[in-house]
Design a protein around this motif. Structure first.
Motif, PDB file in Angstrom:
ATOM      1  N   GLU A 115      68.651  50.445  33.876  1.00  0.00           N
ATOM      2  CA  GLU A 115      68.270  51.479  34.843  1.00  0.00           C
ATOM      3  C   GLU A 115      66.992  52.223  34.457  1.00  0.00           C
ATOM      4  OE1 GLU A 115      71.261  51.071  33.369  1.00  0.00           O
ATOM      5  OE2 GLU A 115      72.201  53.030  32.916  1.00  0.00           O
ATOM      6  N   ASP A 116      66.454  51.961  33.280  1.00  0.00           N
ATOM      7  CA  ASP A 116      65.153  52.511  32.899  1.00  0.00           C
ATOM      8  C   ASP A 116      64.002  51.681  33.460  1.00  0.00           C
ATOM      9  OD1 ASP A 116      66.572  53.204  29.698  1.00  0.00           O
ATOM     10  OD2 ASP A 116      66.180  54.660  31.292  1.00  0.00           O
ATOM     11  N   THR A 117      64.318  50.551  34.054  1.00  0.00           N
ATOM     12  CA  THR A 117      63.281  49.696  34.633  1.00  0.00           C
ATOM     13  C   THR A 117      62.523  50.439  35.724  1.00  0.00           C
ATOM     14  OG1 THR A 117      64.458  47.643  34.141  1.00  0.00           O
ATOM     15  CG2 THR A 117      62.871  47.579  35.950  1.00  0.00           C
ATOM     16  N   ALA A 118      61.219  50.503  35.580  1.00  0.00           N
ATOM     17  CA  ALA A 118      60.388  51.254  36.521  1.00  0.00           C
ATOM     18  C   ALA A 118      58.926  51.081  36.127  1.00  0.00           C
ATOM     19  CB  ALA A 118      60.753  52.739  36.503  1.00  0.00           C
ATOM     20  N   VAL A 119      58.064  51.537  37.007  1.00  0.00           N
ATOM     21  CA  VAL A 119      56.667  51.721  36.648  1.00  0.00           C
ATOM     22  C   VAL A 119      56.538  53.139  36.095  1.00  0.00           C
ATOM     23  CG1 VAL A 119      54.281  51.772  37.439  1.00  0.00           C
ATOM     24  CG2 VAL A 119      55.886  50.115  38.415  1.00  0.00           C
ATOM     25  N   TYR A 120      55.983  53.262  34.917  1.00  0.00           N
ATOM     26  CA  TYR A 120      55.847  54.550  34.252  1.00  0.00           C
ATOM     27  C   TYR A 120      54.408  55.048  34.375  1.00  0.00           C
ATOM     28  CZ  TYR A 120      60.497  54.261  32.263  1.00  0.00           C
ATOM     29  OH  TYR A 120      61.861  54.206  32.113  1.00  0.00           O
ATOM     30  N   TYR A 121      54.267  56.327  34.732  1.00  0.00           N
ATOM     31  CA  TYR A 121      52.971  56.947  34.953  1.00  0.00           C
ATOM     32  C   TYR A 121      52.778  58.133  34.018  1.00  0.00           C
ATOM     33  CZ  TYR A 121      53.090  54.402  39.398  1.00  0.00           C
ATOM     34  OH  TYR A 121      53.164  53.427  40.368  1.00  0.00           O
ATOM     35  N   CYS A 122      51.602  58.231  33.486  1.00  0.00           N
ATOM     36  CA  CYS A 122      51.193  59.391  32.706  1.00  0.00           C
ATOM     37  C   CYS A 122      50.620  60.431  33.668  1.00  0.00           C
ATOM     38  CB  CYS A 122      50.127  58.928  31.714  1.00  0.00           C
ATOM     39  SG  CYS A 122      49.398  60.201  30.694  1.00  0.00           S
ATOM     40  N   ALA A 123      50.831  61.711  33.363  1.00  0.00           N
ATOM     41  CA  ALA A 123      50.330  62.775  34.229  1.00  0.00           C
ATOM     42  C   ALA A 123      49.885  63.967  33.407  1.00  0.00           C
ATOM     43  CB  ALA A 123      51.400  63.207  35.225  1.00  0.00           C
ATOM     44  N   ALA A 124      48.976  64.732  33.976  1.00  0.00           N
ATOM     45  CA  ALA A 124      48.473  65.946  33.337  1.00  0.00           C
ATOM     46  C   ALA A 124      48.521  67.086  34.337  1.00  0.00           C
ATOM     47  CB  ALA A 124      47.041  65.742  32.856  1.00  0.00           C
ATOM     48  N   THR A 125      48.959  68.258  33.876  1.00  0.00           N
ATOM     49  CA  THR A 125      49.048  69.403  34.773  1.00  0.00           C
ATOM     50  C   THR A 125      48.721  70.698  34.054  1.00  0.00           C
ATOM     51  OG1 THR A 125      50.462  70.563  36.354  1.00  0.00           O
ATOM     52  CG2 THR A 125      51.521  69.734  34.369  1.00  0.00           C
ATOM     53  N   LEU A 126      48.081  71.593  34.770  1.00  0.00           N
ATOM     54  CA  LEU A 126      47.894  72.969  34.290  1.00  0.00           C
ATOM     55  C   LEU A 126      48.991  73.872  34.831  1.00  0.00           C
ATOM     56  CD1 LEU A 126      44.025  73.463  34.689  1.00  0.00           C
ATOM     57  CD2 LEU A 126      45.300  73.195  32.563  1.00  0.00           C
ATOM     58  N   GLY A 127      49.740  73.377  35.801  1.00  0.00           N
ATOM     59  CA  GLY A 127      50.772  74.190  36.433  1.00  0.00           C
ATOM     60  C   GLY A 127      52.136  73.540  36.294  1.00  0.00           C
ATOM     61  N   SER A 128      52.798  73.345  37.420  1.00  0.00           N
ATOM     62  CA  SER A 128      54.154  72.819  37.375  1.00  0.00           C
ATOM     63  C   SER A 128      54.156  71.299  37.439  1.00  0.00           C
ATOM     64  CB  SER A 128      54.977  73.384  38.538  1.00  0.00           C
ATOM     65  OG  SER A 128      54.579  72.770  39.749  1.00  0.00           O
ATOM     66  N   TRP A 129      55.295  70.718  37.116  1.00  0.00           N
ATOM     67  CA  TRP A 129      55.427  69.267  37.171  1.00  0.00           C
ATOM     68  C   TRP A 129      55.617  68.768  38.603  1.00  0.00           C
ATOM     69  CZ3 TRP A 129      53.465  66.959  33.418  1.00  0.00           C
ATOM     70  CH2 TRP A 129      53.553  67.466  32.123  1.00  0.00           C
ATOM     71  N   SER A 130      55.810  69.661  39.527  1.00  0.00           N
ATOM     72  CA  SER A 130      55.987  69.235  40.918  1.00  0.00           C
ATOM     73  C   SER A 130      54.690  68.732  41.537  1.00  0.00           C
ATOM     74  CB  SER A 130      56.544  70.379  41.759  1.00  0.00           C
ATOM     75  OG  SER A 130      55.621  71.464  41.769  1.00  0.00           O
ATOM     76  N   ALA A 131      53.564  69.116  40.947  1.00  0.00           N
ATOM     77  CA  ALA A 131      52.270  68.687  41.507  1.00  0.00           C
ATOM     78  C   ALA A 131      51.251  68.543  40.386  1.00  0.00           C
ATOM     79  CB  ALA A 131      51.779  69.683  42.545  1.00  0.00           C
ATOM     80  N   PRO A 132      51.346  67.466  39.598  1.00  0.00           N
ATOM     81  CA  PRO A 132      50.370  67.263  38.528  1.00  0.00           C
ATOM     82  C   PRO A 132      48.941  67.191  39.064  1.00  0.00           C
ATOM     83  CG  PRO A 132      52.246  65.805  38.230  1.00  0.00           C
ATOM     84  CD  PRO A 132      52.372  66.423  39.596  1.00  0.00           C
TER      85      PRO A 132
END
Length: 116
Positions: free
Chosen positions: A86-103
């Motif tokens: 169930e860990d199978t997925a495409v994994y994405y790196c993200a950067a944010t100055l605010g919340s994780w809802s909108a990197p």
């Protein structure tokens, strides 16, 4: 800004992988860095994040995944142990100055496939 993710692959259940993300074009230490994943037919979802010294994880990966960062190298990592199908997925790196809802920035994805 570029976020370059790598380290995905095919692994058997119970195995481990280490994802890496190289960041450029931003003041890396100012940003919270994290990982999201998108499984087939599902929405992209938060996996783990590190902001200053605080690390947070989605419940399903707690105790199995560890996020870390190296500000000197502008790198963020995701060590994934005891992998499950169930860990199978495409994994994405993200950067944010605010919340994780909108990197603010996204990297390209890296495929992780866990076979049973």
């Amino acid at each position: 800004v570029q976020l370059q993710a790598s380290g995905g692959g095919l692994v058997q259940a119970g195995g481990s992988l280490r994802l890496s993300c190289a960041a450029s074009g931003l003041t890396f230490s100012n940003y919270a860095m994290g990982w999201f994943r998108q499984a087939p037919g599902k929405e992209r979802a938060f996996v783990a994040g590190v902001r200053w010294g605080e690390r947070i994880y989605t419940d399903s990966v707690k105790g199995r995944f560890t996020i870390s960062r190296d500000n000197a190298k502008n790198m963020v990592y995701l060590q994934m142990n005891s992998l499950k199908p169930e860990d199978t997925a495409v994994y994405y790196c993200a950067a944010t100055l605010g919340s994780w809802s909108a990197p603010d920035y996204w990297g390209q994805g890296t495929q992780v496939t866990v076979s049973s």
